[in-house]
Design an enzyme around this catalytic site. Sequence first.
Site, PDB file in Angstrom:
ATOM      1  N   LEU A   1      33.979  40.543  44.006  1.00 20.89           N
ATOM      2  CA  LEU A   1      33.776  39.222  43.398  1.00 20.89           C
ATOM      3  C   LEU A   1      32.705  38.436  44.144  1.00 20.89           C
ATOM      4  CD1 LEU A   1      37.596  38.764  43.063  1.00 20.89           C
ATOM      5  CD2 LEU A   1      36.040  39.001  41.118  1.00 20.89           C
ATOM      6  N   PRO A   2      32.149  37.390  43.497  1.00 15.20           N
ATOM      7  CA  PRO A   2      30.981  36.727  44.102  1.00 15.20           C
ATOM      8  C   PRO A   2      31.253  35.915  45.372  1.00 15.20           C
ATOM      9  CG  PRO A   2      31.098  36.289  41.731  1.00 15.20           C
ATOM     10  CD  PRO A   2      32.390  36.931  42.125  1.00 15.20           C
TER      11      PRO A   2
ATOM     12  N   LYS B   1      30.215  42.635  58.594  1.00 18.44           N
ATOM     13  CA  LYS B   1      29.193  42.433  57.561  1.00 18.44           C
ATOM     14  C   LYS B   1      28.372  41.182  57.830  1.00 18.44           C
ATOM     15  CE  LYS B   1      27.184  42.304  53.391  1.00 18.44           C
ATOM     16  NZ  LYS B   1      27.816  42.123  52.092  1.00 18.44           N
TER      17      LYS B   1
END
Lengths: 324, 324, 324, 324
Positions: D91-92, D197
């Site tokens: 998802l964004p 990340k």
Amino acid sequence: MAAVLRSSRYLVGGCSKHVTFAFASTRSMASKTQVGFVGLGNMGNPMAKNLLKHGYPVIATDVFPESCKEVQELGAQIVDNPKADRIITMLPSSPNVIDVYTGPNGILKKVKKGSLLIDSSTIDPSVSKEMAAAAEKMGAVFMDAPVSGGVGAASSGKLTFMVGGAEEEFTAAKELLSCMGANVVYCGQVGTGQAAKICNNMLLAIGMIGTSETMNLGIRLGLDPKLLAKILNMSSGRCWSSDTYNPVPGVMEGVPSGNNYQGGFGTQLMAKDLGLAQNTATNTRTPVPLGSLAHQIYRMMCARGYASKDFSSVFQFLREEEGQ
Amino acid sequence: MAAVLRSSRYLVGGCSKHVTFAFASTRSMASKTQVGFVGLGNMGNPMAKNLLKHGYPVIATDVFPESCKEVQELGAQIVDNPKADRIITMLPSSPNVIDVYTGPNGILKKVKKGSLLIDSSTIDPSVSKEMAAAAEKMGAVFMDAPVSGGVGAASSGKLTFMVGGAEEEFTAAKELLSCMGANVVYCGQVGTGQAAKICNNMLLAIGMIGTSETMNLGIRLGLDPKLLAKILNMSSGRCWSSDTYNPVPGVMEGVPSGNNYQGGFGTQLMAKDLGLAQNTATNTRTPVPLGSLAHQIYRMMCARGYASKDFSSVFQFLREEEGQ
Amino acid sequence: MAAVLRSSRYLVGGCSKHVTFAFASTRSMASKTQVGFVGLGNMGNPMAKNLLKHGYPVIATDVFPESCKEVQELGAQIVDNPKADRIITMLPSSPNVIDVYTGPNGILKKVKKGSLLIDSSTIDPSVSKEMAAAAEKMGAVFMDAPVSGGVGAASSGKLTFMVGGAEEEFTAAKELLSCMGANVVYCGQVGTGQAAKICNNMLLAIGMIGTSETMNLGIRLGLDPKLLAKILNMSSGRCWSSDTYNPVPGVMEGVPSGNNYQGGFGTQLMAKDLGLAQNTATNTRTPVPLGSLAHQIYRMMCARGYASKDFSSVFQFLREEEGQ
Amino acid sequence: MAAVLRSSRYLVGGCSKHVTFAFASTRSMASKTQVGFVGLGNMGNPMAKNLLKHGYPVIATDVFPESCKEVQELGAQIVDNPKADRIITMLPSSPNVIDVYTGPNGILKKVKKGSLLIDSSTIDPSVSKEMAAAAEKMGAVFMDAPVSGGVGAASSGKLTFMVGGAEEEFTAAKELLSCMGANVVYCGQVGTGQAAKICNNMLLAIGMIGTSETMNLGIRLGLDPKLLAKILNMSSGRCWSSDTYNPVPGVMEGVPSGNNYQGGFGTQLMAKDLGLAQNTATNTRTPVPLGSLAHQIYRMMCARGYASKDFSSVFQFLREEEGQ
């Protein structure tokens, strides 16, 4: 008198124009000998005119002959290399100053002993010191006297001069500078005039970018820009850029932000002054993190087409483009 | 009256204390019902005392029982969960506010319809909006009203309140806030009080670091610090940090720089406010390059032992250590 | 041979040591005439020794007589002003180079026509250009050839030289430089050796501070530092500072972070190189926002007692002090 | 086998695709039960296709019905709220993840005990922790597994997954993730996948801006860009942005700088990731001065029309406009 008292709160040295002129007039008959002037650009031109208005014979030069026309019509004598007991120089940058003073055809080649040389260019203070040392070898006195205030203040004779050099020569310098400026501040030994100018402009740039970021953030958070400016100005966020030269269109009248950032003090000129600040900081190993970032932001703006807009256009630069 | 008119140029809301109190006294008999107060820390304590001084019955609480002693001795009633038509909260950070309002034992669990809830904590404006929405569901009104001015201003009742929320509730809020502050400024919809506070403190931090860099650079270039401060303050470099709270020891009296940076507004607190500014800027995708670097510099200072010194100690942080 | 070919993809100039020496030996009998060497500091000393080892008669000088002892014992002749067809200079900064070449007792005062002058100092490229112009007037050739690699590489003859100047003189310069370095890279016209050195060190500083911030952030977020380094090194965050010179104690062996940041490349030297980068960027009006902030961070570190620690100690500087 | 074991310290899983698949195939008959997939955007779409290719029945959903067509044609079942023992979400941003998991119609409302929920979105690690806690209450297991590598790597099944969560669940997660990625790295407790990340992308952004500044400066100083890149890449300035993804047009082939900065990783997406890095740094009170400035530079670029260009277009942003 009221005016004098009021202004004396601001003026270091307290030299109200009125008082200075009264003083100057008692000796002006004797002293109004020729004044040399080198550099008749946007700033030098109105400065030389103000010397003429105050009755000083001016003997001037500029590398661009067309720049000499106006003052010539007002009575200045145009020569290749003005020789005079007092010379004022107003040049774009350090290399020009080095050339005009110490170049093959420079002022110092044939300067008279005892001459007073006043440089109003904004340059690296270390160059001012070099010029002073070179002048001293020739028996002359060099002072740095950069200005604050733009073309408007130059025209109306309301510049501020920040003067560095031998204290005993300050009175003589002030006599001339008072014709062109409202404030003449003695800063200390040679180079400190430049230092004061550079320091002020570095803090100005920081304040302007800071105000622009803050106003932009506040607007995005739903605040009315005029209201936000009022709150800042009554609080600890207050600065010259928020209360006198607000960068947000519509908040104040009579400032470049109300005129599409035309006029005022160009981004490129601010970038130049910040470069000087950076150089002096690097040379003295002084950390100036915000001053340094301010310099970089004005460099980025120059790269993106803002070079000739007023430096308050940083508000526009940081704002989202329409249609994004 | 002249004073009122003059100050109204500054005060949005224009509420000089005098006028406000005259107004308040005409209805105080009716309105001086109980006021709830949550959070009796360094700021909340003197604020609650000022409510008591103005004749309001106060019903208060704090997670630390010992914080309640002083106001209890002055007549406040101490309870676990104050129920009142008007409640003021003064808490350290967003999570505390979320917990106190919407936690399992929170104010909103049993709030009366029509209650006025005023939060004077400095928190993320998006949290203020969330709390307002949650309050509205319960039929109550939530306003954000963060303060500027430190413990001293809290004690003397001279805080500035920046208020966000429904405009029709502002008069009611101002009645209470005027007991604790000299200025009560209406900023707009809920969250804008926080926005104004955060914006001001971001610009303050930028101005303080900028002033410190500039003063340090000027000193290294040979300028006398007092003279440099005067020049800046009469020029476009002028800001609150240069003319009111100068960070260089010896330039001004009565400021933390003259007292080894003790007292004042701690570096850690400034770092917290800059973190809020950064969060709101990130959330609204607003570039704040200098604000962001100012945040990082205060974070570095916290990491290097400056957390509890006044935020003007950035001058000391940037200066070369003795003996280097 | 495979190795040579492979490495030639990397080496500009492709000069594997083996090949170079083979080549050099064919003409060494003729060419091993005296080489002048000015500047026998931490770097210059082992460099001059390597020239001696390769059979070149060395005629050397230094402002500190005690610096000359070691090379004198190894056979170098110590003189006040070495005259030779080929002279190498290794000096701390631009003013030293200006003085040694163009000062009253400088090399250029009595240089022979056709002499090759190689300056391995790290200085402003504009000074290199000035020196080259001054040398040309005297009929001599000046090249800039700054090094990368520290004292260790200087001792083992494994420096990298980045050389700027007339391309037709490169072979002659490489003959000498190959005695002291493993790579000799031709960069272009005079000044480009300095430019390459300055550019590399600016990016190195950015990478080192970036790696330190990133490792510190990851550790605070619960990552094991060795694991984080591995992930970065297999991903797009990889850089020399993460995979070869990691700043976090315990992640790698044989680097200064494992030895309390002793040895290596001092913070003060990095700050000096970043000052040169900043100067060249300012002079060419190039925005270098991260390079500029990196410079400021190393300046702040110098002010806070990190001047003589390895530049990877920025990890320690950013980290919270124990007990906070 | 030794190699595999050794590399598993690095890749954590390390697992060449071949080995992984061989391993997977031995149990695939049993394990190839339905996999839920939420979020079929640019990344989710090819990821879901790779699951289908590996023989997993996929039951999927997206808020935009048209996004579901392709996978439906390939055999996926489209439902409103996929129920399955294993669910992957892509998802964004954080609010989407919160809504999809804990919203009124969220996954956790009717999740089966023992389900494995893997979120590959890039979000704030604190949100991952919240989701994990909420899942645990329902008897399910939540892991964060954000990816590196763009749409191309998603299509070819060569993503890198950085996985946080209970170590004993890693094998089960890897079975699925290996269908979509070449590397599956175990990072530690929940949230550490996001941490890795975010850390990588922060250092990547710093390296890219640093490389762009450095290349730009070198070019202005007269260096050939290809030569400068070679020198950096054999020296300590080397980084992924200089040797693999050089931002200067013409230096490398097959990178966005050679294609007018189209394709690649958009500036807006980088700004989003840097916003996450900034948030986590602020929350953990970690100074990240260069990361923070990198964030601001990408924000400024978004404001100036660079939002959808590859993030290496910072080279273009910093460069002087033609005609200036």
